[in-house]
Design a protein around this motif. Structure first.
Motif, short mmCIF file in Angstrom:
data_model
loop_
_atom_site.label_atom_id
_atom_site.label_comp_id
_atom_site.label_asym_id
_atom_site.label_seq_id
_atom_site.Cartn_x
_atom_site.Cartn_y
_atom_site.Cartn_z
N ALA A 36 0.83 -1.21 0.00
CA ALA A 36 0.00 0.00 0.00
C ALA A 36 0.86 1.25 0.00
N ASP B 174 -6.22 2.52 -0.14
CA ASP B 174 -5.21 1.59 0.36
C ASP B 174 -4.32 2.23 1.43
N LYS C 216 -12.25 2.14 5.26
CA LYS C 216 -12.41 2.19 3.80
C LYS C 216 -13.62 3.05 3.43
#
Length: 625
Positions: free
Chosen positions: A167, A241, A306
């Motif tokens: 990430a 991410d 997220k």
């Protein structure tokens, strides 16, 4: 005096970084955290001092630290400019940054590398300050690259997890793509004006003699840089991410620093973008589509961070929609209110994760409002703000964007309105799944549920208060922010008096937000729906849940061919080229081995060779005549 205070504002976080790098581990966690936090608080105090001074006098502070680059006609100083725009950014960068540092003292206390974490946080704030206060594009670019480096260090902070490393690399590389565009834009402007100073470029453009085609290309390149840093299509996939880093990092990146850099840069260069309406149209369209796509993805995400990450991408899209329509002050207004409620939401999610010992899946939460009343109340206020509910901060700033869109382009207004309804739905989906009905985690988690310590809840309370009253800075009628930014935007700002059309648009936006909230309530409270497990998701929902397979598309289109090409170079081309090079070496070695045989030490052989050589030279000279 001012020069010294400017240096104090800039360098204090850097001193905090140096202290924690060299002495933080020996000093201990508490001192490392305290030094790191105090360093940013000092910068905030200096920012507040200069802000009050500017508000009283109206005179920006300009400081030239040193002569930096001179190549032909091009001259670039390392200069600092504290004007209306930079000071607004400094206030929330250092102010919210201070709260995030304070929060981190408790949140990261169990981490063995806490001193390193605070070192990176301080360095992040230092580079963001550099980005904001530079008086030219090259100083801004130093900060621009610096925050990219720090995002890499912080996203991959828990580097023992390979997914987190991936990430971090993804964020770093995707930002480099945008940064190349930014750098090309800087080169074009340097070529055109022989300066990168904002004031001097503005004066040069006011003469009206610039090449329109080159201006458009420069503006487009700068926008490409902004799409990378501020996560717009097609360079947005790194930001979700980036949740791999510790939660305070997410708050710092999403609310106070890195992702707002693109909006800052375009607003700073408003005099350039106003002369390139085609590029402005592209900015508005990209912003609207980004807002809609990211909001639709947020509808079905189950990781609490997220959801907030896609929310950030969507809100940034709305800011770019405003920028593309020339409403720079409206974009700045939403940047500020978004910083308040999004920092609160991320830190609130960190409080939840802290209580659940690392759990981030909302399907395994529920019923937390009684065990965590402060976290619940502060996140509810910030959720009302981001949903656009009156009278919270987000209502005023988001409505301004939608009003501007309605006046300029009805299609983009519809897209922005749909994205806003989706925002209200998925944010209250997050609240209902996290805090309402019955707890769905393990019995051990249930037994240990508790409210977070005061160092975590205090920043939440302050940010929730700001998310409540933050809209006051630009209420219709008073419009303080618009007037404050007047010297930067030179009268090109949007200002809405409250007429029948404005009330109608506010009513539509508020109705849309309520529809989203009621929709989420009916599904997740009344029906008690809990999202399915990943393996059970099918159809269109699966496509949305998997983020439209954009990452997979990039993997297919870019990563796989690059890997194949690199494998070809490593396994085929490199050995072949190496064989050729080594072949030359082998031939030379063989010839030298044969030559060595002539070096026998025999005087007779040497005399024989000498005589043969002399005869050959004489014969050549004789024949040449």
């Amino acid at each position: 005096m001012d020069n010294n205070l400017v240096l104090l504002l800039l360098l204090t976080p850097f001193v905090g970084f140096l202290f924690n790098v060299f002495f933080g581990k020996k000093a201990g966690k508490s001192i490392a955290g305290a030094i790191g936090t105090i360093a940013v608080i000092v910068s905030f105090a200096m920012s507040l001092y200069f802000f009050l001074q500017l508000n009283a006098t109206g005179k920006p502070v300009s400081v030239t630290l040193l002569d930096w680059i001179q190549i032909g006609k091009l001259k670039v100083d390392f200069g600092i400019l504290l004007d209306q725009l930079s000071l607004l950014w400094l206030l929330f960068v250092t102010g919210i940054g201070s709260l995030i540092h304070l929060y981190s003292i408790s949140y990261m206390h169990e981490d063995e590398n806490m001193h390193k974490f605070f070192a990176y946080l301080n360095l992040f704030v230092f580079f963001m300050i550099t980005l904001v206060i530079g008086n030219n594009l090259l100083v801004m670019f130093i900060g621009w690259e610096g925050v990219g480096l720090c995002s890499y260090l912080l996203i991959g902070f828990w580097h023992k997890n390979q997914d987190y490393n991936d990430a971090a690399k993804k964020a770093f590389i995707m930002n480099r793509i945008g940064d190349l565009g930014f750098l090309i834009g800087i080169f074009i402007l340097a070529f055109m004006f022989s300066t990168l100073n904002f004031v001097e470029m503005k004066q040069a453009l006011s003469a009206g003699t610039a090449n329109t085609a080159l201006l458009g290309l420069a503006a487009l390149c700068l926008f490409i840089g902004a799409t990378g840093k501020s996560a717009q299509l097609p360079l947005y996939t790194w930001l979700p991410d980036a949740m791999a880093g510790p939660t305070p990092v997410s708050a710092l990146i999403h609310a106070a620093t890195m992702v707002t850099a693109g909006i800052f840069m375009i607003t700073r260069m408003n005099f350039l973008f106003d002369l390139t309406p085609e590029v402005q149209n592209i900015i508005a369209i990209v912003g609207a589509i980004t807002a809609l796509v990211a909001a639709s993805i947020g509808l079905l995400q189950n990781d609490i961070k997220k959801v907030l990450a896609y929310s950030t991408v969507s809100q940034l899209g709305l800011m770019f929609l405003a920028l593309g329509m020339g409403a720079y002050n409206v974009a700045v207004f939403h940047v500020i209110t978004h910083a308040f409620f999004k920092a609160c939401l991320f830190l609130g999610s960190g409080s939840v994760i802290h209580a659940l010992h690392g759990e981030q899946d909302m399907r395994k939460m529920g019923g937390l409002r009684k065990a965590m009343p402060i976290t619940f109340a502060t996140m509810l206020i910030s959720t009302l703000a981001i949903a656009g509910i009156f009278p919270f901060a987000g209502f005023w700033s988001k409505d301004e964007i939608l009003m501007v869109a309605f006046e300029h382009n009805k299609t983009l207004w519809i897209i922005g309105s749909i994205a806003s309804i989706m925002t209200a739905f998925y944010m209250f989906r997050l609240m209902y799944l996290t805090f309402f009905r019955d707890f769905r985690g393990t019995e051990e988690q249930k037994h240990h549920l508790h409210e977070s310590p005061s160092l975590i809840t205090l920043p939440l309370i302050i940010l929730a208060a700001l998310a409540t009253v933050g809209g006051l800075i630009n209420l219709p009628g008073s419009n303080w922010l618009n007037h404050f930014l007047e010297p930067i935007l030179a009268g090109k700002h949007e200002e809405h008096a409250l007429g029948s059309q404005e009330y109608m648009l506010m009513g539509i936006a508020l109705t849309g937000a309520i529809i989203g909230i009621v929709w989420a309530y009916a599904k997740y409270i009344k029906q008690g729906f809990v999202p399915k497990q990943d393996s059970e998701i099918a159809g269109v929902s699966k496509t949305i849940y998997n983020k439209y397979y954009v990452d997979e598309f990039y993997t297919f289109l870019i990563i796989t061919p690059l890997n194949a090409l690199s494998n070809f170079f490593r396994t085929t081309l490199e050995p072949a080229l190496g064989g050729i090079v080594y072949g030359f070496g082998t031939v030379a070695n063989g010839l030298s081995n044969q030559g060595k045989k002539l070096q026998s030490g025999s005087i007779g052989l040497y005399l024989f060779a000498f005589v043969i050589g002399v005869l050959a030279i004489v014969s050549y000279l004789f024949l040449a005549q």
